[in-house]
Design a protein around this motif. Structure first.
Motif, PDB file in Angstrom:
ATOM      1  N   THR A   1       0.809  -1.220   0.000  1.00 58.24           N
ATOM      2  CA  THR A   1       0.000   0.000   0.000  1.00 58.24           C
ATOM      3  C   THR A   1       0.841   1.268   0.000  1.00 58.24           C
ATOM      4  OG1 THR A   1      -0.224  -0.401   2.388  1.00 58.24           O
ATOM      5  CG2 THR A   1      -2.126  -0.915   1.002  1.00 58.24           C
ATOM      6  N   ASN A   2       2.091   1.194   0.469  1.00 59.26           N
ATOM      7  CA  ASN A   2       2.922   2.403   0.426  1.00 59.26           C
ATOM      8  C   ASN A   2       3.983   2.327  -0.671  1.00 59.26           C
ATOM      9  OD1 ASN A   2       4.438   0.503   2.034  1.00 59.26           O
ATOM     10  ND2 ASN A   2       5.747   2.180   2.672  1.00 59.26           N
ATOM     11  N   HIS A   3       3.644   1.572  -1.741  1.00 54.36           N
ATOM     12  CA  HIS A   3       4.508   1.530  -2.914  1.00 54.36           C
ATOM     13  C   HIS A   3       3.618   1.755  -4.135  1.00 54.36           C
ATOM     14  CE1 HIS A   3       7.636   0.514  -5.691  1.00 54.36           C
ATOM     15  NE2 HIS A   3       7.040  -0.575  -6.111  1.00 54.36           N
ATOM     16  N   ASN A   4       3.456   3.016  -4.520  1.00 57.36           N
ATOM     17  CA  ASN A   4       2.508   3.375  -5.579  1.00 57.36           C
ATOM     18  C   ASN A   4       1.135   2.779  -5.274  1.00 57.36           C
ATOM     19  OD1 ASN A   4       4.691   4.547  -7.069  1.00 57.36           O
ATOM     20  ND2 ASN A   4       5.244   2.501  -7.774  1.00 57.36           N
ATOM     21  N   GLY A   5       0.759   2.805  -3.996  1.00 55.60           N
ATOM     22  CA  GLY A   5      -0.403   2.061  -3.529  1.00 55.60           C
ATOM     23  C   GLY A   5      -1.744   2.683  -3.861  1.00 55.60           C
ATOM     24  N   THR A   6      -2.760   1.827  -3.905  1.00 54.87           N
ATOM     25  CA  THR A   6      -4.153   2.220  -4.036  1.00 54.87           C
ATOM     26  C   THR A   6      -4.956   1.310  -3.116  1.00 54.87           C
ATOM     27  OG1 THR A   6      -4.635   0.655  -5.814  1.00 54.87           O
ATOM     28  CG2 THR A   6      -3.793   2.833  -6.471  1.00 54.87           C
ATOM     29  N   LEU A   7      -6.263   1.515  -3.069  1.00 56.22           N
ATOM     30  CA  LEU A   7      -7.094   0.616  -2.283  1.00 56.22           C
ATOM     31  C   LEU A   7      -7.036  -0.809  -2.834  1.00 56.22           C
ATOM     32  CD1 LEU A   7     -10.197   2.874  -1.573  1.00 56.22           C
ATOM     33  CD2 LEU A   7      -8.390   2.211   0.023  1.00 56.22           C
ATOM     34  N   GLU A   8      -6.814  -0.949  -4.136  1.00 52.28           N
ATOM     35  CA  GLU A   8      -6.659  -2.287  -4.698  1.00 52.28           C
ATOM     36  C   GLU A   8      -5.432  -2.987  -4.120  1.00 52.28           C
ATOM     37  OE1 GLU A   8      -8.655  -4.103  -6.592  1.00 52.28           O
ATOM     38  OE2 GLU A   8     -10.135  -2.487  -6.494  1.00 52.28           O
TER      39      GLU A   8
ATOM     40  N   THR B   1       2.988  24.183   7.939  1.00 47.11           N
ATOM     41  CA  THR B   1       3.813  23.355   7.067  1.00 47.11           C
ATOM     42  C   THR B   1       2.876  22.594   6.144  1.00 47.11           C
ATOM     43  OG1 THR B   1       5.474  23.110   8.811  1.00 47.11           O
ATOM     44  CG2 THR B   1       5.578  21.570   6.963  1.00 47.11           C
ATOM     45  N   VAL B   2       3.022  22.789   4.853  1.00 47.89           N
ATOM     46  CA  VAL B   2       2.114  22.208   3.867  1.00 47.89           C
ATOM     47  C   VAL B   2       2.819  21.079   3.119  1.00 47.89           C
ATOM     48  CG1 VAL B   2       0.554  22.691   1.944  1.00 47.89           C
ATOM     49  CG2 VAL B   2       1.124  24.509   3.578  1.00 47.89           C
ATOM     50  N   SER B   3       2.148  19.953   2.971  1.00 48.62           N
ATOM     51  CA  SER B   3       2.684  18.844   2.191  1.00 48.62           C
ATOM     52  C   SER B   3       2.009  18.812   0.828  1.00 48.62           C
ATOM     53  CB  SER B   3       2.445  17.516   2.908  1.00 48.62           C
ATOM     54  OG  SER B   3       2.771  16.421   2.070  1.00 48.62           O
ATOM     55  N   SER B   4       2.794  18.591  -0.224  1.00 47.97           N
ATOM     56  CA  SER B   4       2.206  18.461  -1.558  1.00 47.97           C
ATOM     57  C   SER B   4       1.549  17.102  -1.751  1.00 47.97           C
ATOM     58  CB  SER B   4       3.274  18.662  -2.636  1.00 47.97           C
ATOM     59  OG  SER B   4       4.162  17.549  -2.660  1.00 47.97           O
ATOM     60  N   MET B   5       1.877  16.116  -0.895  1.00 46.14           N
ATOM     61  CA  MET B   5       1.359  14.743  -0.970  1.00 46.14           C
ATOM     62  C   MET B   5       1.597  14.137  -2.350  1.00 46.14           C
ATOM     63  SD  MET B   5      -2.134  14.662   1.310  1.00 46.14           S
ATOM     64  CE  MET B   5      -2.085  12.874   1.293  1.00 46.14           C
ATOM     65  N   GLN B   6       2.628  14.576  -3.010  1.00 43.27           N
ATOM     66  CA  GLN B   6       2.842  14.173  -4.391  1.00 43.27           C
ATOM     67  C   GLN B   6       2.993  12.667  -4.558  1.00 43.27           C
ATOM     68  OE1 GLN B   6       2.463  16.108  -6.968  1.00 43.27           O
ATOM     69  NE2 GLN B   6       2.763  14.340  -8.280  1.00 43.27           N
ATOM     70  N   ASN B   7       3.601  12.008  -3.568  1.00 39.58           N
ATOM     71  CA  ASN B   7       3.867  10.576  -3.687  1.00 39.58           C
ATOM     72  C   ASN B   7       2.949   9.723  -2.817  1.00 39.58           C
ATOM     73  OD1 ASN B   7       6.146  11.042  -5.438  1.00 39.58           O
ATOM     74  ND2 ASN B   7       7.223  11.761  -3.614  1.00 39.58           N
ATOM     75  N   ASP B   8       1.962  10.345  -2.194  1.00 37.19           N
ATOM     76  CA  ASP B   8       1.095   9.633  -1.251  1.00 37.19           C
ATOM     77  C   ASP B   8      -0.132   9.071  -1.971  1.00 37.19           C
ATOM     78  OD1 ASP B   8       2.804  10.281   0.936  1.00 37.19           O
ATOM     79  OD2 ASP B   8       1.954  12.289   0.935  1.00 37.19           O
ATOM     80  N   THR B   9       0.125   8.160  -2.897  1.00 34.01           N
ATOM     81  CA  THR B   9      -0.925   7.672  -3.776  1.00 34.01           C
ATOM     82  C   THR B   9      -2.027   6.914  -3.037  1.00 34.01           C
ATOM     83  OG1 THR B   9       0.377   5.672  -4.230  1.00 34.01           O
ATOM     84  CG2 THR B   9       0.637   7.535  -5.744  1.00 34.01           C
ATOM     85  N   TYR B  10      -1.665   6.224  -1.967  1.00 32.55           N
ATOM     86  CA  TYR B  10      -2.666   5.456  -1.215  1.00 32.55           C
ATOM     87  C   TYR B  10      -3.687   6.392  -0.580  1.00 32.55           C
ATOM     88  CZ  TYR B  10      -4.570   1.945   2.001  1.00 32.55           C
ATOM     89  OH  TYR B  10      -5.400   1.086   2.682  1.00 32.55           O
ATOM     90  N   GLN B  11      -3.205   7.429   0.082  1.00 39.04           N
ATOM     91  CA  GLN B  11      -4.100   8.399   0.711  1.00 39.04           C
ATOM     92  C   GLN B  11      -4.944   9.131  -0.340  1.00 39.04           C
ATOM     93  OE1 GLN B  11      -0.851   8.042   1.427  1.00 39.04           O
ATOM     94  NE2 GLN B  11      -1.027   7.202   3.499  1.00 39.04           N
ATOM     95  N   LEU B  12      -4.309   9.492  -1.452  1.00 44.21           N
ATOM     96  CA  LEU B  12      -5.026  10.229  -2.493  1.00 44.21           C
ATOM     97  C   LEU B  12      -6.134   9.375  -3.116  1.00 44.21           C
ATOM     98  CD1 LEU B  12      -2.016  12.029  -4.223  1.00 44.21           C
ATOM     99  CD2 LEU B  12      -3.700  13.037  -2.666  1.00 44.21           C
ATOM    100  N   ASP B  13      -5.872   8.084  -3.286  1.00 46.87           N
ATOM    101  CA  ASP B  13      -6.892   7.204  -3.833  1.00 46.87           C
ATOM    102  C   ASP B  13      -8.075   7.099  -2.879  1.00 46.87           C
ATOM    103  OD1 ASP B  13      -7.846   5.357  -5.861  1.00 46.87           O
ATOM    104  OD2 ASP B  13      -7.438   3.748  -4.434  1.00 46.87           O
ATOM    105  N   ALA B  14      -7.797   6.987  -1.585  1.00 39.80           N
ATOM    106  CA  ALA B  14      -8.878   6.910  -0.607  1.00 39.80           C
ATOM    107  C   ALA B  14      -9.682   8.209  -0.567  1.00 39.80           C
ATOM    108  CB  ALA B  14      -8.314   6.588   0.775  1.00 39.80           C
ATOM    109  N   LEU B  15      -8.996   9.338  -0.613  1.00 35.90           N
ATOM    110  CA  LEU B  15      -9.691  10.630  -0.588  1.00 35.90           C
ATOM    111  C   LEU B  15     -10.539  10.840  -1.836  1.00 35.90           C
ATOM    112  CD1 LEU B  15      -6.831  12.840   0.881  1.00 35.90           C
ATOM    113  CD2 LEU B  15      -9.017  12.323   1.995  1.00 35.90           C
ATOM    114  N   SER B  16     -10.150  10.206  -2.929  1.00 35.41           N
ATOM    115  CA  SER B  16     -10.941  10.347  -4.151  1.00 35.41           C
ATOM    116  C   SER B  16     -12.331   9.742  -4.001  1.00 35.41           C
ATOM    117  CB  SER B  16     -10.209   9.710  -5.336  1.00 35.41           C
ATOM    118  OG  SER B  16     -10.227   8.291  -5.256  1.00 35.41           O
TER     119      SER B  16
END
Length: 356
Positions: free
Chosen positions: A182-189, A246-261
Motif C-alpha cells: 500500500t505504500n509503494h505506488n499504492g491504491t485501495l486495490e 507546514t504544507v505537504s504536496s502529498m505528491q507521492n502519497d498515492t494510497y491516501q489520495l486514492d482513498a480521498l478520491s
C-alpha cells in the motif's frame, strides 16, 4: 503568517514529523513493469500442487519485495512458506490490527509504532500482543522476539535504528517477510491484494475474502454518498508545531489520495514537487484543509484555532467556511484498512458541516 515561538522547538517537532511521514510516502523511483504489476495486483502465488478450493497447499511461494538499501528501490523477491507462520511481528499498529481482523491474534509475538488510536472493535485483542516498542522498532528487538515472519509497512524494512532489518538480512536468518504494497505506488486495490495474500499465507482465505468484500462495500457506499456532489479541493497541513504552517504536496502519497478520491476530493497541489509555501497555499485556495493527529503530536485543537485566526489566511475558503478536518494517524498514514474508517468519519463530518 504564523511564526513559531522557538526555532529549536519548531525544528525538533518538524524532525519528528518528517521521521513519521518519511516512512509513509511511496518510493519515488519509476518501477519496472514487473514492479508496477506487482504493486497494483499485490503479490502473486506461484504454481503449487492443487488443493481444496480456498485452502492453501504448502509449500507456498509468494511474490513480494525487498528494498535496495535504506530508502532505495523496491525489488521483487519471492518468499517461500513451508507452513502457516506461527510467530509474527507486525512493524506497525495498523498491520497488527489487520492480522487481528483475520483471526490471527494468537500468532503475533510483537507489535511496534503505536502512533494512533486502536480501532475499538479490535482493542481487546490488540491488548494481548506484546509491544516491542511504542515507537518504530529496531532489528535487535524484532529478532529477539524469535519471529518466523515479519509483516508490515514496506519502508520500515531497513537496517536503521527505526527499521526492523532488511528483507535480505531477515531472510538469511530464516525469517520470512511480507512488505505491504500500500505504500509503494499504492491504491485501495493494493490493500485488497495484500489481504488476499495474507489469506493464502495463513490459510484463512475465506476470512480474507469476507474482509475484502466488506471493505469494498464500504468504499462503494462512500462513493455513492457523494455521487451528486461536485469535486472539491484540499490541502494537507503537517502538524509540525501549534503555531506554524507546514504544507505537504502529498505528491507521492498515492494510497491516501486514492482513498480521498472516494469523497471526490482532489489534491490542490497535484503535480507539485518539493516544498509548498504558505503563499502557494493561499493562492491555491483549497476548499478543505486536512490534518492528522498522532501520539505526541502538537495540540491539534490549538493548531486549528491558530489557523482560523491567522490574518494571512482569511481570504481562503477553507478558513472562511470552517472546513478543517482531522484524522487519526493510523487512519491516514497507517497504510491499512483503517483508512476506510477515517474516510467514513470525514464523510459524516463534512456532511454535517456542508460548504455553503
Amino acid at each position: 503568517m504564523l511564526k513559531c515561538s522557538s526555532r529549536s522547538t519548531f525544528f525538533a517537532a518538524l524532525t519528528l514529523l518528517l521521521l513519521l511521514l518519511s516512512a509513509c510516502s511511496s518510493n519515488t523511483s519509476t518501477p519496472s513493469t514487473a514492479e508496477n504489476t506487482a504493486s497494483q495486483t499485490g503479490t502473486t502465488e506461484t504454481a503449487a500442487p492443487a488443493g481444496t478450493a480456498n485452502q492453501t497447499t504448502y509449500p507456498l511461494t509468494i511474490e513480494n519485495f525487498a528494498m535496495s538499501g535504506e530508502g532505495g528501490e523496491w525489488k521483487p523477491k519471492a518468499q517461500v512458506f513451508d507452513k502457516a507462520p506461527e510467530r509474527v511481528v507486525a512493524n506497525t499498529q495498523s498491520a497488527a490490527e489487520m492480522l487481528i481482523k483475520l483471526g490471527l491474534t494468537d500468532k503475533m509475538v510483537g507489535v511496534a509504532a503505536l502512533y494512533g488510536a486502536v480501532t475499538p472493535d479490535v482493542a481487546d485483542e490488540f491488548a494481548k500482543i506484546p509491544v516491542l516498542s511504542e515507537n518504530y522498532v529496531g532489528k535487535e528487538l524484532v529478532v529477539g522476539a524469535s519471529p518466523d515472519l515479519v509483516f508490515g509497512r514496506g519502508d520500515l524494512f531497513a537496517d536503521a535504528d527505526w527499521g526492523v532489518g532488511s528483507v535480505d538480512g531477515l531472510n538469511e536468518m530464516n525469517i520470512r517477510t511480507f512488505m505491504q504494497t500500500t505504500n509503494h505506488n499504492g491504491t485501495l486495490e493494493s490493500l485488497y491484494s495484500d489481504i488476499a495474500q495474507l489469506g493464502k499465507i495463513f490459510d484463512v482465505q475465506d476470512k480474507a475474502t469476507q474482509f475484502i468484500d466488506s471493505l469494498r462495500a464500504r468504499a462503494e457506499a462512500i462513493k455513492a454518498s457523494v455521487a451528486d456532489q461536485p469535486e472539491h479541493s484540499f490541502a494537507y497541513i503537517v502538524p509540525a508545531t501549534e503555531d506554524s504552517i507546514t504544507v505537504s504536496s502529498m505528491q507521492n502519497d498515492t494510497y491516501q489520495l486514492d482513498a480521498l478520491s472516494l469523497l471526490k476530493l482532489k489534491n490542490a497541489f497535484d503535480g507539485v514537487q518539493g516544498e509548498v509555501s504558505v503563499e502557494q497555499l493561499i493562492t491555491a485556495n483549497p476548499d478543505y484543509l486536512l490534518l492528522s493527529a498522532y501520539s505526541g503530536s502538537p495540540d491539534i485543537n490549538k493548531l486549528i484555532q491558530n489557523l482560523y485566526a491567522n490574518p494571512a489566511l482569511q481570504s481562503m475558503k477553507a478558513i472562511q467556511n470552517k472546513q478543517i478536518y482531522v484524522t487519526d494517524f493510523s487512519q491516514f498514514w497507517g497504510y491499512g484498512y483503517q483508512i476506510i474508517d477515517g474516510i467514513e468519519k470525514m464523510e459524516k463530518e463534512m456532511k454535517a458541516n456542508p460548504i455553503q
